[in-house]
Write a protein that holds these residues in place. Structure first.
Motif, PDB file in Angstrom:
ATOM      1  N   UNK A  77      33.589   9.386  -8.576  1.00  0.00           N
ATOM      2  CA  UNK A  77      32.443   8.921  -7.786  1.00  0.00           C
ATOM      3  C   UNK A  77      31.426   8.229  -8.694  1.00  0.00           C
ATOM      4  N   UNK A  78      31.237   8.751  -9.890  1.00  0.00           N
ATOM      5  CA  UNK A  78      30.339   8.102 -10.849  1.00  0.00           C
ATOM      6  C   UNK A  78      30.841   6.685 -11.165  1.00  0.00           C
ATOM      7  N   UNK A  79      32.146   6.536 -11.347  1.00  0.00           N
ATOM      8  CA  UNK A  79      32.739   5.221 -11.612  1.00  0.00           C
ATOM      9  C   UNK A  79      32.542   4.285 -10.417  1.00  0.00           C
ATOM     10  N   UNK A  80      32.788   4.792  -9.200  1.00  0.00           N
ATOM     11  CA  UNK A  80      32.590   3.981  -7.995  1.00  0.00           C
ATOM     12  C   UNK A  80      31.139   3.511  -7.892  1.00  0.00           C
TER      13      UNK A  80
ATOM     14  N   UNK B 218      35.599   1.528   0.154  1.00  0.00           N
ATOM     15  CA  UNK B 218      35.623   0.240   0.850  1.00  0.00           C
ATOM     16  C   UNK B 218      35.481  -0.887  -0.168  1.00  0.00           C
ATOM     17  N   UNK B 219      36.583  -1.580  -0.411  1.00  0.00           N
ATOM     18  CA  UNK B 219      36.582  -2.685  -1.369  1.00  0.00           C
ATOM     19  C   UNK B 219      36.167  -3.972  -0.677  1.00  0.00           C
ATOM     20  N   UNK B 220      35.197  -4.697  -1.243  1.00  0.00           N
ATOM     21  CA  UNK B 220      34.776  -5.954  -0.630  1.00  0.00           C
ATOM     22  C   UNK B 220      35.883  -7.004  -0.698  1.00  0.00           C
ATOM     23  N   UNK B 221      36.010  -7.779   0.367  1.00  0.00           N
ATOM     24  CA  UNK B 221      37.005  -8.854   0.434  1.00  0.00           C
ATOM     25  C   UNK B 221      36.264 -10.149   0.747  1.00  0.00           C
ATOM     26  N   UNK B 222      36.459 -11.145  -0.120  1.00  0.00           N
ATOM     27  CA  UNK B 222      35.813 -12.438   0.082  1.00  0.00           C
ATOM     28  C   UNK B 222      36.687 -13.319   0.964  1.00  0.00           C
ATOM     29  N   UNK B 223      36.032 -14.049   1.867  1.00  0.00           N
ATOM     30  CA  UNK B 223      36.732 -14.989   2.734  1.00  0.00           C
ATOM     31  C   UNK B 223      36.875 -16.340   2.061  1.00  0.00           C
ATOM     32  N   UNK B 224      37.268 -17.326   2.828  1.00  0.00           N
ATOM     33  CA  UNK B 224      37.512 -18.663   2.271  1.00  0.00           C
ATOM     34  C   UNK B 224      36.239 -19.318   1.755  1.00  0.00           C
ATOM     35  N   UNK B 225      35.078 -18.885   2.228  1.00  0.00           N
ATOM     36  CA  UNK B 225      33.811 -19.454   1.758  1.00  0.00           C
ATOM     37  C   UNK B 225      33.365 -18.834   0.433  1.00  0.00           C
TER      38      UNK B 225
ATOM     39  N   UNK C 285      30.837   0.111  -5.653  1.00  0.00           N
ATOM     40  CA  UNK C 285      31.889   0.146  -4.639  1.00  0.00           C
ATOM     41  C   UNK C 285      31.483   1.164  -3.573  1.00  0.00           C
ATOM     42  N   UNK C 286      31.272   0.722  -2.328  1.00  0.00           N
ATOM     43  CA  UNK C 286      30.882   1.653  -1.267  1.00  0.00           C
ATOM     44  C   UNK C 286      31.943   2.736  -1.056  1.00  0.00           C
ATOM     45  N   UNK C 287      31.469   3.944  -0.826  1.00  0.00           N
ATOM     46  CA  UNK C 287      32.377   5.088  -0.655  1.00  0.00           C
ATOM     47  C   UNK C 287      31.626   6.225   0.027  1.00  0.00           C
ATOM     48  N   UNK C 288      32.388   7.167   0.544  1.00  0.00           N
ATOM     49  CA  UNK C 288      31.784   8.412   1.017  1.00  0.00           C
ATOM     50  C   UNK C 288      32.802   9.537   0.917  1.00  0.00           C
ATOM     51  N   UNK C 289      32.259  10.736   0.779  1.00  0.00           N
ATOM     52  CA  UNK C 289      33.069  11.955   0.755  1.00  0.00           C
ATOM     53  C   UNK C 289      33.009  12.557   2.146  1.00  0.00           C
TER      54      UNK C 289
END
Length: 130
Positions: free
Chosen positions: A16-19, A62-69, A24-28
């Motif tokens: 969690x410290x690394x996240x 939840x890993x962010x994903x970039x779109x075509x823009x 990087x968004x996360x929850x327990x």
């Protein structure tokens, strides 16, 4: 010299410290309801009635994903069941939840230690646009 194996909690806190450090968004999912005192038992009954389900994975990331823009326009959810590096097992309920989540398209892993969890996240990150 044999060193003691870190507990699951210690491994999860390191992950969690690394996240957090990597934004990087996360929850327990607080799914621990056991105990012996009357107050704990009353709380456990309430939590079960509120939807706590035995075996739900420890963490959702939840890993962010970039779109075509080039802007982040979605995220890739992951489910992680944390374990100690040695001496732990996955319960039948945990295996069932991981199966349900995988069938829903959510990558899942049982990670034995923070290093394994970091590797899992990084492997998924390599496969998506970030």
């Amino acid at each position: 010299m044999n060193r003691p194996v870190p507990t699951e909690d210690v491994e999860q806190m390191a992950f969690v410290e690394w996240l957090t450090y990597n934004n990087i968004p996360h929850f327990h999912c607080p799914n621990e309801i056991g105990g012996s005192s009357r107050a704990v038992k009353v709380r456990a009954i309430k939590m079960k009635r509120l939807g706590v389900s035995k075996g739900v994975p420890d963490l959702f990331v939840f890993l962010p994903v970039k779109g075509i823009t080039g802007r982040v326009d979605s995220s890739q959810p992951l489910a992680i069941e944390m374990k100690r590096t040695k001496g732990s097992t996955t319960s039948p309920e945990q295996k069932e939840w991981l199966k349900v989540l995988e069938l829903s398209g959510i990558p899942c892993a049982v990670c034995k230690g923070a290093d394994a969890a970091i590797k899992f996240v990084n492997d998924i990150r390599k496969g998506i646009k970030e």
